[in-house]
Design an enzyme around this catalytic site. Structure first.
Site, PDB file in Angstrom:
ATOM      1  N   ASP A  21      10.839  -2.545   2.696  1.00 53.41           N
ATOM      2  CA  ASP A  21      10.930  -1.654   1.541  1.00 53.41           C
ATOM      3  C   ASP A  21      12.395  -1.334   1.261  1.00 53.41           C
ATOM      4  OD1 ASP A  21      10.601   0.323  -0.392  1.00 53.41           O
ATOM      5  OD2 ASP A  21       8.777   1.087   0.548  1.00 53.41           O
ATOM      6  N   HIS A  80       3.295  -5.770  -7.506  1.00 59.59           N
ATOM      7  CA  HIS A  80       4.261  -4.665  -7.539  1.00 59.59           C
ATOM      8  C   HIS A  80       5.664  -5.175  -7.859  1.00 59.59           C
ATOM      9  CE1 HIS A  80       5.500  -0.576  -6.519  1.00 59.59           C
ATOM     10  NE2 HIS A  80       6.552  -1.111  -5.904  1.00 59.59           N
TER      11      HIS A  80
END
Length: 383
Positions: A219, A300
């Site tokens: 991330d 995403h």
């Protein structure tokens, strides 16, 4: 010697030679030294090597606050404070000056607290919320504005907003906890009250590697550099904060291939589905021979791609949180010149993102991150 039950020592066994106390102590010392050396070697430290140098202090004063000028530290605490309804600009300046004093002392290792020792790295930031900025008619960038409502939001007012947002980060939660006490003392002496508080963390990773979120994916891969001028108004910027609960059990129950299609990246390497390495630029327009996108239209990565926003990017410095088995997720902290960028991205995600069924946004805030301070000019002195 360990003797198992039902198997007593043989009473007819020949007597063992007696070992003198002095010899036993000497042998014990040798064994202890050997064990210590073996343990140190097993955990990666050469016992003959000199002690590791202490980590360098993070300079508190500078053009920009250390919470953005320095690397992410693995333990953090976000605090939202509310000021009295009749608070003035002088009240705010006094509060920020008190906070600045605490943070400067902590960064220099000079905070008078026996629980803290040395100059352990500490970084911080302070940001003025939209409501207080409007109430005091502060001269701040016109882009500073609240977010609109998004489909699927489940925002809790007790976890959202705030007149002042503080963040303090360190290598250890212990340090963060002690500094939080000092910050609250300074805040309460100026009449401020806690609106919400949230702890976060990063998993341990080798230097230079991207940390993973609670879904197991890396991330923060495609992040701009913190010095990117596109993020700043002079030396200030805008924070968008979202507290996002993640249904980790449901998501990780998906087959790995399904997880990767939803994310648009490989689970193991972090590489985009169109590449082979983590840092490869995702090609959101690449297609399979049958005409379908390699990075799916609902992934995403595709929906948050800067290519859909003219190349504009936000600096993401997120943390995981764990407040219990049913409340775990992401503290999304993003910094940008204009929160309209976040609004565009979030509208796309709320409409199509394959991750949406596994995410619940339940906290939110927007705030102006002040320029850094100097010894002769504390935080907020220019407001």
């Amino acid at each position: 010697m360990h003797i198992e039950r039902g198997n007593p020592q043989d009473g007819d066994a020949p007597a063992r030679p007696r070992i003198g106390r002095r010899a036993l102590l000497s042998a014990g010392a040798v064994l202890a030294a050997g064990a210590g050396a073996a343990t140190a070697t097993a955990f990666g430290r050469d016992p003959a090597a000199p002690p590791a140098a202490p980590a360098a202090a993070v300079p508190h004063h500078g053009a920009r606050q250390s919470g953005l000028a320095y690397r992410q530290l693995p333990a953090t605490r976000l605090l939202a404070l509310d000021l009295p309804a009749d608070a003035s600009r002088d009240t705010l300046r006094g509060l920020l000056a008190g906070i600045d004093k605490v943070l400067a002392a902590a960064s220099a290792g000079a905070l008078a607290d026996p629980r803290l020792s040395g100059t352990a790295p500490v970084s911080s930031l302070a940001a003025v919320g939209t409501a207080l900025a409007a109430r005091l008619k502060l001269d701040l960038p016109a882009e500073l504005a609240d977010l609109p409502a998004f489909p699927g939001d489940r925002l809790d007012p007790a976890r959202s907003g705030g007149d002042l947002i503080l963040q303090v980060s360190a290598e250890q939660p212990w340090t963060v906890g002690v500094l939080t006490e000092h910050l609250l003392t300074a805040a309460r002496s100026a009449g401020a009250a806690v609106r919400w508080s949230q702890a976060g963390f990063l998993p341990p990773v080798p230097d230079g590697e991207t940390p993973r979120n609670l879904f197991g994916f890396k991330d923060g891969t495609a992040n701009p550099d913190a010095a990117d001028p596109g993020l700043w108004h002079a030396d200030g910027t805008i924070l968008v904060y979202r507290r996002i609960r993640m249904d980790t059990a449901a998501f990780t129950a998906l087959p790995t291939g399904g997880q990767e299609l939803a994310m648009g990246r490989r689970l193991t390497t972090g590489a985009p589905l169109t590449g082979t390495a983590e840092r490869d630029d995702p090609d959101i327009y690449a297609k399979h021979p049958d005409g379908s996108y390699i990075i799916p239209a609902t992934s995403h990565v595709r929906l948050s791609s800067p290519r859909l926003d003219g190349g504009a990017r936000m600096l993401r410095r997120g943390y995981s949180y764990d407040d219990g088995p049913d409340d775990r997720g992401l503290l999304f902290c993003a910094f940008m010149r204009d929160p309209a960028l976040f609004t565009r991205v979030q509208n796309r995600l709320a409409e199509k993102d394959a991750l949406t069924p596994f995410l619940t946004h339940n906290g939110s805030a927007v705030a102006w991150v002040l320029p850094g301070s100097r010894p002769d000019r504390p935080l907020g002195a220019t407001l």
